[in-house]
Write an enzyme that holds these catalytic residues in place. Structure first.
Site, PDB file in Angstrom:
ATOM      1  N   GLU A   1       0.817  -1.222   0.000  1.00 17.70           N
ATOM      2  CA  GLU A   1       0.000   0.000   0.000  1.00 17.70           C
ATOM      3  C   GLU A   1       0.848   1.270   0.000  1.00 17.70           C
ATOM      4  O   GLU A   1       0.810   2.069   0.944  1.00 17.70           O
ATOM      5  CB  GLU A   1      -0.967   0.012   1.185  1.00 17.70           C
ATOM      6  CG  GLU A   1      -2.055  -1.018   1.066  1.00 17.70           C
ATOM      7  CD  GLU A   1      -3.186  -0.817   2.070  1.00 17.70           C
ATOM      8  OE1 GLU A   1      -3.001  -0.090   3.049  1.00 17.70           O
ATOM      9  OE2 GLU A   1      -4.247  -1.407   1.859  1.00 17.70           O
TER      10      GLU A   1
ATOM     11  N   GLU B   1      -6.711  -7.780  -0.305  1.00 22.51           N
ATOM     12  CA  GLU B   1      -7.119  -7.649   1.098  1.00 22.51           C
ATOM     13  C   GLU B   1      -8.589  -7.278   1.175  1.00 22.51           C
ATOM     14  O   GLU B   1      -9.066  -6.393   0.461  1.00 22.51           O
ATOM     15  CB  GLU B   1      -6.355  -6.519   1.799  1.00 22.51           C
ATOM     16  CG  GLU B   1      -4.913  -6.795   2.094  1.00 22.51           C
ATOM     17  CD  GLU B   1      -4.287  -5.636   2.874  1.00 22.51           C
ATOM     18  OE1 GLU B   1      -5.043  -4.883   3.532  1.00 22.51           O
ATOM     19  OE2 GLU B   1      -3.065  -5.487   2.811  1.00 22.51           O
TER      20      GLU B   1
HETATM   21  C1  GLA Z   1      -4.186  -2.159   4.998  1.00 19.58           C
HETATM   22  C2  GLA Z   1      -2.842  -2.822   5.136  1.00 19.58           C
HETATM   23  C3  GLA Z   1      -2.864  -4.025   6.038  1.00 19.58           C
HETATM   24  C4  GLA Z   1      -3.744  -3.791   7.228  1.00 19.58           C
HETATM   25  C5  GLA Z   1      -5.117  -3.417   6.756  1.00 19.58           C
HETATM   26  C6  GLA Z   1      -6.102  -3.233   7.883  1.00 19.58           C
HETATM   27  O1  GLA Z   1      -4.941  -2.606   3.963  1.00 19.58           O
HETATM   28  O2  GLA Z   1      -2.291  -3.189   3.910  1.00 19.58           O
HETATM   29  O3  GLA Z   1      -1.536  -4.277   6.443  1.00 19.58           O
HETATM   30  O4  GLA Z   1      -3.209  -2.770   7.994  1.00 19.58           O
HETATM   31  O5  GLA Z   1      -5.030  -2.193   6.096  1.00 19.58           O
HETATM   32  O6  GLA Z   1      -7.387  -2.979   7.385  1.00 19.58           O
END
Ligand code: GLA
Ligand code: ZN
Length: 731
Positions: A155, A311
């Site tokens: 991210e 995710e």
């Molecule tokens: C992001 C991050 C993860 C985690 C999620 C929690 O997407 O990539 O590591 O912190 O948020 O929702």
């Protein structure tokens, strides 16, 4: 796009799994995890995303043995690995040895170690060590049988999008030199003649830290683009190391849906597999649509190719003030919706809920309570269902509607000081997308550079920057039969934030046949004013105040329909016939080439047909001015919408445009709550409601349940049916 094609998994199945952090757990839990993964049908895990401290405990000292051991266990269990380069959270030694590796925020404060993503993108220390770690991991695991995908960083820009340190400032100056060549060119582009901001040398230009008042939006927009390029350069550097060692292993980095920080059109060109992290709020009615919109966006970024949901959460996140849980079935339903819209993988953050740290109460596939959790049976069932639905893999979606989505124009709108505060990210594109989604009409989300020839309808919603190139392609598409719908505010500035002169819409004016001479914004919500300004007139004493002519509190626009086709469309929506309304945005629109005899107040010519006009109700001074226009262009037409239509208006207008464009609208007739999506040979019926829904005329095999539908089908509340053979469904 990247060099890779085909499936992520050599087995050709839908990927299922999540972020796995075995380094937080004792070996006994790790063995248990592998067992549970098999039970749940997990076939892909993302490993080592936050493991830098354990992989490189001291600068240049790598300890990969533990990771190899985990990878081996995965390989033995038939679980593939999306291996991270682990560079999202540098170890404490980096911060202590080189404090300048820590980022500086807009207030000039250097941020401390102890959370994550604490690196300055210009830091030579960070650059050197992240690159080296990527290389070392690639060399270590190049031939490992479990490795199927590289996951670079995590991210990008999620927390630190822009760093405002001195090193970044210097790099920004260089970036500007390359972009503008001469300081005069920059002064012109930024219009620095305003407020005496003129620079005589690039070295005088600062990172746009806190300033006394409004910043120069062009300065800020360039800083935003610069910071985006800095992060992309970090990604590309790591990818170069990976490619050098493992040229056939695809590379990804996880996107964040409609995050405006990074221009994902640009990034998408450099990733082999598009992957996305998506956490719609489960407790709002808009969540179901957000799932579809972001999935379509990811499919668009890959130019139609399947993507991976990298995710999501099984139930609740931990980062909202109140973290609503998903309802039974919702986790699977939203997963299948992504598959229907083009996902070939459904991964979760995370496999096992953390025992401590900031994400202790973030959901996982395995909860703190283990198999006794309410979610475990859903996790296991979804694994089975996805495997059963694997026939859909690689399937494409055919859309006749395209909606333009542009990151740069959205940022420009957000940074522009006035004419109104921008709404949420891509709000207009999302609104138009939802209008089609509600009717089960597939949409592609496309960039301003996309090929537009194959679409019957092209929506250009709130593209704030004027793009002459895009206008030329839209004109060609209309001439070939497309219906182009341009919605305000579009074409207000050029790419350096300078106002479009001579009438907004700029290069699009010729196509739609009108120009926008003035923006007209209705008054804001009075409830938000300070107490002192919320004057309530007392008619006994306030003899002036009580008759001051202002519109009412928080007024909307109301439109009068002037086209019989639109009238009929409204009639068919509801009884009694609804009015067309819109929000605070309105515009004064005139014909680009006015007829010689000017008729007030429309200043139009024979070419431009007025479809609807502002009613002038509630103290609106646009009374009688065109709100929606239409102009025939070749075999198609160009429509202009000079206001921010609400849902009834968008629905009515798209019915009319759809009829002209001979759009296939058969999906609109399903019972309430049923989303129907065709992907390849598979037709998905997703029931978003709390009631069982009956469908007639569905024939074929449900891939998920294995049952045959012979005409009559019941879709349970919050569940999915995926018919794999030819169907002929009606409600
Ligand atoms: C992001 C991050 C993860 C985690 C999620 C929690 O997407 O990539 O590591 O912190 O948020 O929702
Ligand atoms: Zn910096």
């Amino acid at each position: 796009m990247g060099t890779m094609t085909g499936h992520v998994l050599p087995t050709g199945k839908i990927c299922y799994g999540g972020d796995w952090n075995p380094d937080q757990w004792p070996t006994q839990t790790v063995s248990e995890d592998i067992e549970l993964m098999r039970e749940a049908g997990v076939n892909l895990v993302s490993l080592a995303i936050f493991s830098w401290a354990k992989l490189e405990p001291e600068p240049g000292v790598y300890e990969f043995g533990w990771l190899r051991d985990i990878m081996d266990q995965c390989a033995q269990a038939g679980i593939f690995v999306d291996l991270a380069t682990a560079t999202a959270s540098p170890p404490v030694w980096m911060a202590r040895r080189d404090p300048s590796s820590l980022p500086v925020n807009v207030h000039g404060t250097r941020l401390e170690f102890g959370s994550r993503q604490q690196y300055c993108p210009s830091s030579t220390t960070y650059r050197k060590h992240s690159r080296a770690l990527a290389r070392a991991l690639a060399e270590e695991f190049a031939d490992h049988p479990a490795l199927v995908l590289w996951h670079v960083n995590n991210e990008y820009g999620c927390h630190i999008l822009q760093c405002y340190c001195d090193n970044c400032e210097t790099e920004f100056q260089q970036w500007l030199r390359e972009k503008y060549g001469t300081i005069d060119a920059l002064n012109h582009a930024w219009n620095t003649y305003f407020w005496a901001q003129t620079y005589s040398d690039f070295s005088e230009i600062h990172a746009p830290r806190d300033m006394p008042t409004f910043k120069n939006a062009a300065h800020e927009l360039d800083y935003w683009r610069f910071a985006d390029d800095q992060l992309l350069a970090l990604y590309l550097a790591e990818r170069e190391e990976l490619r050098a060692v493992t040229p056939t292993v695809p590379v990804t980095t996880n996107f964040m849906g409609e995050f405006t920080g990074l221009d994902y059109w640009k990034w998408a060109q450099h990733v082999d597999v598009i992957s996305d992290d998506s956490y719609p709020e489960p407790a709002i009615v808009g969540g179901a649509h957000e799932v579809a919109f972001t999935a379509d966006l990811m499919r668009g970024l890959g130019n139609g190719r399947p993507f991976i949901l990298m995710e999501q959460v099984t139930s609740a996140v931990q980062w909202r003030p109140q973290n609503a849980t998903k309802r039974p079935g919702q986790f699977a339903l939203w997963s299948m919706s992504r598959v229907a819209h083009g996902a070939d993988g459904i991964l979760q953050f995370q496999w096992r809920q953390s025992p401590g740290g900031a994400e202790t109460f973030h959901g996982g596939m395995v909860a703190h309570s283990g198999k006794r959790s309410r979610y475990w049976p859903e996790v296991v069932q979804l694994g089975r269902d996805l495997e059963a639905a694997s026939a859909v893999i690689d399937g494409r979606i055919d859309a006749e509607v395209a909606i333009i989505v542009d990151w740069d124009a959205t940022r420009a709108r957000q940074l522009s000081v006035g004419p109104t505060e921008a709404d949420a990210n891509f709000a207009a594109a999302r609104a138009w997308h939802r209008t089609f989604w509600e009717k089960n009409i597939a949409c592609d989300l496309v960039s301003v550079n996309a090929e537009l020839d194959r679409y019957r309808i092209i929506i250009v919603p709130e593209v704030f920057i004027d793009y002459p190139e895009l206008s030329a392609r839209l004109t060609a598409a209309a001439e070939n039969g497309a219906h182009v719908v341009v919605a305000a505010p579009t074409g207000a500035v050029d790419s350096t934030m300078r106002a479009v002169l001579g009438g907004y819409l700029g290069s699009l004016a010729e196509l739609v046949g009108v120009v926008v001479t003035d923006h007209s914004v209705r008054s804001p919500d009075v409830a938000n004013w300070s107490k002192a300004d919320q004057v309530v007139a007392d008619p006994r004493v306030d003899r002036i105040t009580r008759v001051v002519g202002v519109p009412g509190a928080n007024p909307r626009h109301t439109l009068d329909v002037t086209s019989p086709a639109l009238e009929r469309a409204l009639d068919s929506i509801a009884t009694p016939k609804p009015r067309m309304t819109s929000g605070v945005w309105g515009e004064y629109v005139q014909a680009l080439h006015p007829a010689s005899e000017i008729t007030k107040p429309t200043w139009l010519n024979d070419e431009v047909e007025v479809i609807a006009q502002f009613s002038g109700e509630d103290g609106c001074d646009l009374a009688g001015w065109p709100a929606i226009t239409r102009r025939e262009v070749g075999r198609g037409a160009a429509w202009y919408v000079a206001t921010d239509l609400e849902s009834v208006g968008r629905e009515a207008l798209t019915r009319v445009v759809g009829a002209y464009a001979r759009l296939d609208t058969s999906g609109a007739d399903f019972p309430d709550g049923i989303e129907r999506v065709k992907r390849g040979d598979v037709t998905f019926y997703l029931n978003h409601s709390d009631r069982a829904v009956q469908l007639a005329g569905v024939v074929g095999w449900d891939l998920i349940s294995g049952q045959e539908a012979t005409g009559h089908l019941v879709v349970a509340p919050r569940s999915t049916v995926a018919i794999g053979a030819q169907t002929n469904a009606t409600s």
